[in-house]
Motif scaffolding. Structure first.
Motif, short mmCIF file in Angstrom:
data_model
loop_
_atom_site.label_atom_id
_atom_site.label_comp_id
_atom_site.label_asym_id
_atom_site.label_seq_id
_atom_site.Cartn_x
_atom_site.Cartn_y
_atom_site.Cartn_z
N GLU A 45 0.85 -1.19 0.00
CA GLU A 45 0.00 0.00 0.00
C GLU A 45 0.88 1.24 0.00
O GLU A 45 1.93 1.27 0.65
CB GLU A 45 -0.91 0.03 1.23
N LEU A 46 0.45 2.26 -0.71
CA LEU A 46 1.17 3.53 -0.81
C LEU A 46 0.34 4.62 -0.15
O LEU A 46 -0.86 4.72 -0.37
CB LEU A 46 1.38 3.88 -2.28
N PHE A 47 1.00 5.44 0.67
CA PHE A 47 0.34 6.57 1.32
C PHE A 47 1.15 7.84 1.04
O PHE A 47 2.31 7.92 1.42
CB PHE A 47 0.23 6.35 2.83
N ILE A 48 0.53 8.79 0.36
CA ILE A 48 1.20 10.07 0.11
C ILE A 48 0.55 11.18 0.91
O ILE A 48 0.93 12.34 0.79
CB ILE A 48 1.23 10.42 -1.39
N ASN A 61 1.35 12.09 -14.06
CA ASN A 61 2.15 10.87 -14.22
C ASN A 61 2.98 10.56 -12.98
O ASN A 61 3.30 9.40 -12.73
CB ASN A 61 3.06 10.98 -15.44
N VAL A 62 3.33 11.57 -12.20
CA VAL A 62 4.10 11.34 -10.97
C VAL A 62 3.30 10.45 -10.03
O VAL A 62 3.79 9.44 -9.52
CB VAL A 62 4.46 12.68 -10.28
N LYS A 63 2.03 10.80 -9.80
CA LYS A 63 1.18 9.98 -8.92
C LYS A 63 0.89 8.61 -9.55
O LYS A 63 0.90 7.60 -8.86
CB LYS A 63 -0.13 10.69 -8.61
N ASN A 64 0.65 8.60 -10.85
CA ASN A 64 0.37 7.32 -11.52
C ASN A 64 1.56 6.38 -11.43
O ASN A 64 1.39 5.18 -11.18
CB ASN A 64 0.00 7.55 -12.98
N GLN A 67 1.72 4.94 -7.97
CA GLN A 67 0.66 3.96 -7.71
C GLN A 67 1.03 2.57 -8.22
O GLN A 67 0.53 1.56 -7.72
CB GLN A 67 -0.67 4.42 -8.31
N LYS A 68 1.92 2.51 -9.21
CA LYS A 68 2.34 1.22 -9.77
C LYS A 68 3.07 0.36 -8.74
O LYS A 68 3.18 -0.85 -8.91
CB LYS A 68 3.22 1.43 -11.00
N VAL A 69 3.55 0.99 -7.67
CA VAL A 69 4.27 0.24 -6.64
C VAL A 69 3.35 -0.80 -5.98
O VAL A 69 3.81 -1.82 -5.49
CB VAL A 69 4.89 1.20 -5.58
N LYS A 70 2.05 -0.57 -6.04
CA LYS A 70 1.08 -1.50 -5.44
C LYS A 70 1.07 -2.86 -6.13
O LYS A 70 0.66 -3.85 -5.54
CB LYS A 70 -0.33 -0.90 -5.48
N SER A 71 1.53 -2.91 -7.36
CA SER A 71 1.53 -4.18 -8.10
C SER A 71 2.75 -5.04 -7.76
O SER A 71 2.82 -6.20 -8.18
CB SER A 71 1.50 -3.92 -9.60
N LEU A 72 3.69 -4.50 -7.01
CA LEU A 72 4.90 -5.25 -6.65
C LEU A 72 4.63 -6.13 -5.44
O LEU A 72 3.74 -5.86 -4.64
CB LEU A 72 6.04 -4.27 -6.38
N SER A 73 5.43 -7.18 -5.28
CA SER A 73 5.13 -8.13 -4.21
C SER A 73 6.29 -8.44 -3.27
O SER A 73 6.15 -9.28 -2.39
CB SER A 73 4.61 -9.44 -4.82
N THR A 74 7.43 -7.76 -3.44
CA THR A 74 8.55 -7.98 -2.52
C THR A 74 9.16 -6.63 -2.14
O THR A 74 9.10 -5.67 -2.91
CB THR A 74 9.66 -8.86 -3.14
N ALA A 75 9.77 -6.60 -0.97
CA ALA A 75 10.41 -5.37 -0.50
C ALA A 75 11.54 -4.92 -1.44
O ALA A 75 11.64 -3.74 -1.75
CB ALA A 75 10.93 -5.55 0.93
#
Length: 119
Positions: A45-48, A61-64, A67-75
Motif C-alpha cells: 500500500e502507498l500513502f502520500i 504521471n508522478v502519482k500514476n 501507484q504502480k508500486v502497489k503491483s509489486l510483491s517484494t520489499a
C-alpha cells in the motif's frame, strides 16, 4: 576594490539562498504486509497523505507512476522501483509480518500545485 569583493560575495550568497528555496522535499509511506500464513505473498500500500494541498504534483504521471508500486510483491522490488523514480529511503520500521518504508524526494516548486509550497 574591497567593496567590489564584498559586493560579489554578497550577491553570490543571495543567489545561493534564492535557488535553495526553489525546491521542497516531499515524503511518502509504503506499507508492505504479509498476506496469509504461507509467508510468500505480500500486499503493498502507498500513502502520500490525505491532504492534497500538501502534495499535489502538476504532472499526473508522478502519482500514476507511484501507484504502480502497489503491483509489486517484494520489499526489494519496492525499493528498486522507488529508487528508479528518484525517491530515497529514509527509514524502515515494522512489526511481525509488516514493514513501513518511508521515502523522500526533492521537487522543484514549479512541479507542484501545493498551496504550502507557494508560500
Amino acid at each position: 576594490m574591497k567593496r567590489l569583493i564584498y559586493l560579489i560575495i554578497l550577491l553570490s550568497f543571495s543567489t545561493i539562498l534564492t535557488h535553495a528555496q526553489d525546491k521542497i522535499v516531499k515524503y511518502c509511506e509504503i506499507d508492505i504486509q504479509e498476506v496469509g500464513l504461507s509467508g510468500g505473498k505480500f500486499r503493498v500500500e502507498l500513502f502520500i497523505g490525505k491532504v492534497d494541498s500538501l502534495f499535489s504534483p502538476q504532472n499526473i504521471n508522478v502519482k500514476n507512476d507511484m501507484q504502480k508500486v502497489k503491483s509489486l510483491s517484494t520489499a526489494p522490488d519496492v525499493l528498486n522501483y522507488m529508487s528508479s523514480l528518484g525517491w530515497s529511503l529514509v527509514t524502515v520500521t515494522g512489526i511481525t509480518g509488516r514493514k513501513y518504508l518511508y521515502f523522500k524526494k526533492e521537487f522543484k516548486l514549479s512541479d507542484l500545485n501545493d498551496k504550502i509550497s507557494a508560500n
